[in-house]
Design a protein around this motif. Structure first.
Motif, PDB file in Angstrom:
ATOM      1  N   ALA A 106      -1.457   4.259  -8.296  1.00 36.40           N
ATOM      2  CA  ALA A 106      -1.965   5.028  -7.348  1.00 36.40           C
ATOM      3  C   ALA A 106      -1.889   6.632  -7.849  1.00 36.40           C
ATOM      4  CB  ALA A 106      -0.303   4.804  -6.467  1.00 36.40           C
ATOM      5  N   VAL A 107      -0.653   6.883  -8.658  1.00 31.44           N
ATOM      6  CA  VAL A 107      -1.081   8.150  -9.212  1.00 31.44           C
ATOM      7  C   VAL A 107      -2.277   8.569 -10.086  1.00 31.44           C
ATOM      8  CG1 VAL A 107       0.080   9.791 -11.125  1.00 31.44           C
ATOM      9  CG2 VAL A 107       1.684   8.223  -9.708  1.00 31.44           C
ATOM     10  N   LYS A 117       2.630   4.030  -3.390  1.00 37.96           N
ATOM     11  CA  LYS A 117       2.514   5.652  -3.526  1.00 37.96           C
ATOM     12  C   LYS A 117       3.513   6.490  -3.477  1.00 37.96           C
ATOM     13  CE  LYS A 117      -2.070   4.884  -1.302  1.00 37.96           C
ATOM     14  NZ  LYS A 117      -2.088   3.499  -1.134  1.00 37.96           N
ATOM     15  N   SER A 130       0.895  -1.186  -0.083  1.00 34.41           N
ATOM     16  CA  SER A 130       0.113  -0.031   0.006  1.00 34.41           C
ATOM     17  C   SER A 130       1.012   1.367   0.020  1.00 34.41           C
ATOM     18  CB  SER A 130      -1.084   0.078   1.211  1.00 34.41           C
ATOM     19  OG  SER A 130      -1.772   1.028   1.296  1.00 34.41           O
ATOM     20  N   ASP A 184      -0.144  15.044  -6.041  1.00 34.79           N
ATOM     21  CA  ASP A 184       0.965  14.433  -5.674  1.00 34.79           C
ATOM     22  C   ASP A 184       1.304  14.472  -4.246  1.00 34.79           C
ATOM     23  OD1 ASP A 184       1.313  13.074  -7.832  1.00 34.79           O
ATOM     24  OD2 ASP A 184       2.955  14.592  -8.720  1.00 34.79           O
ATOM     25  N   GLY A 192       5.316   6.278  -6.943  1.00 34.39           N
ATOM     26  CA  GLY A 192       4.533   6.575  -7.933  1.00 34.39           C
ATOM     27  C   GLY A 192       4.392   5.597  -9.039  1.00 34.39           C
ATOM     28  N   PHE A 246      -4.854   9.088  -7.230  1.00 32.26           N
ATOM     29  CA  PHE A 246      -4.757  10.435  -6.492  1.00 32.26           C
ATOM     30  C   PHE A 246      -4.911  11.565  -7.318  1.00 32.26           C
ATOM     31  CE2 PHE A 246      -3.247   7.780  -3.206  1.00 32.26           C
ATOM     32  CZ  PHE A 246      -3.465   8.323  -2.265  1.00 32.26           C
ATOM     33  N   ASN A 247      -4.912  11.426  -8.748  1.00 34.16           N
ATOM     34  CA  ASN A 247      -5.346  12.305  -9.548  1.00 34.16           C
ATOM     35  C   ASN A 247      -6.877  12.503  -9.667  1.00 34.16           C
ATOM     36  OD1 ASN A 247      -2.768  13.155 -10.204  1.00 34.16           O
ATOM     37  ND2 ASN A 247      -2.563  11.993 -12.154  1.00 34.16           N
ATOM     38  N   ARG A 282      -0.444  12.229  -2.038  1.00 31.08           N
ATOM     39  CA  ARG A 282      -0.058  10.813  -2.497  1.00 31.08           C
ATOM     40  C   ARG A 282       1.144  10.501  -1.893  1.00 31.08           C
ATOM     41  NH1 ARG A 282       3.476   8.913  -6.148  1.00 31.08           N
ATOM     42  NH2 ARG A 282       3.353  10.771  -7.248  1.00 31.08           N
ATOM     43  N   TYR A 283       2.070  11.392  -1.419  1.00 35.14           N
ATOM     44  CA  TYR A 283       3.063  11.299  -0.781  1.00 35.14           C
ATOM     45  C   TYR A 283       2.928  11.201   0.681  1.00 35.14           C
ATOM     46  CZ  TYR A 283       6.184  12.007  -4.978  1.00 35.14           C
ATOM     47  OH  TYR A 283       6.855  11.809  -6.146  1.00 35.14           O
ATOM     48  N   THR A 321       0.077  10.336   2.140  1.00 35.74           N
ATOM     49  CA  THR A 321      -0.720   9.123   2.544  1.00 35.74           C
ATOM     50  C   THR A 321       0.317   7.829   2.505  1.00 35.74           C
ATOM     51  OG1 THR A 321      -2.617  10.105   1.328  1.00 35.74           O
ATOM     52  CG2 THR A 321      -2.512   7.516   1.813  1.00 35.74           C
ATOM     53  N   GLY A 322       1.051   7.827   1.669  1.00 33.92           N
ATOM     54  CA  GLY A 322       2.218   6.875   1.527  1.00 33.92           C
ATOM     55  C   GLY A 322       3.091   6.832   2.723  1.00 33.92           C
TER      56      GLY A 322
END
Length: 141
Positions: free
Chosen positions: A49-50, A42, A38, A60, A45, A53-54, A63-64, A66-67
């Motif tokens: 996942a990208v 993220k 998971s 981004d 990239g 989040f888009n 996304r970062y 959350t990762g």
């Protein structure tokens, strides 16, 4: 006056031996899942996942973020002293993931999985509540 016998067992928040094994099995599996399956995709990239989040529209940075939260939670599940806090945090994270599925991505059919995880993480946090208390006491010194 009522007396409590000296031989009365003290209330202990620690789970029994079998339950402890079940909890550690779940913590290891979920910890590795949140780190490898998971969180890291993220951060690296991965295309899916990208795209997800888009679709959310937050870019981004989210996304970062959350990762990092997922990797930190996964690592926390593997550290005895942090396992309760990590489980509590991941419970909140998975509830928010389910809400994202329903309200932002119009994918309500995908929401049950994170909700089941939220319940399991809440249970782990409850069973590991002694570690949460220990961290609180350590920080209040």
């Amino acid at each position: 006056m009522t007396a409590i016998p000296a031989s009365a067992p003290a209330a202990d928040a620690r789970p029994g031996k079998k339950l402890n094994r079940v909890l550690w099995t779940l913590q290891i599996l979920f910890g590795l899942f949140f780190i490898i399956v998971s969180g890291l995709p993220k951060l690296y990239g991965q295309e899916a996942a990208v795209q997800a989040f888009n679709d959310i529209g937050w870019g981004d940075w989210f996304r970062y973020f959350t990762g990092i939260v997922e990797v930190a939670g996964g690592i926390g599940l593997l550290v005895p002293r942090l396992s309760g806090l990590a489980a509590a945090g991941l419970s909140i994270t998975t509830v928010l993931a389910a809400a994202t599925q329903v309200f932002l991505l119009d994918a309500a059919a995908l929401a049950p999985f994170p909700l089941v995880l939220a319940v399991l993480f809440a249970w782990i946090a409850y069973e590991r509540r002694d570690s949460i208390v220990a961290v609180r006491e350590m920080l209040s010194r």
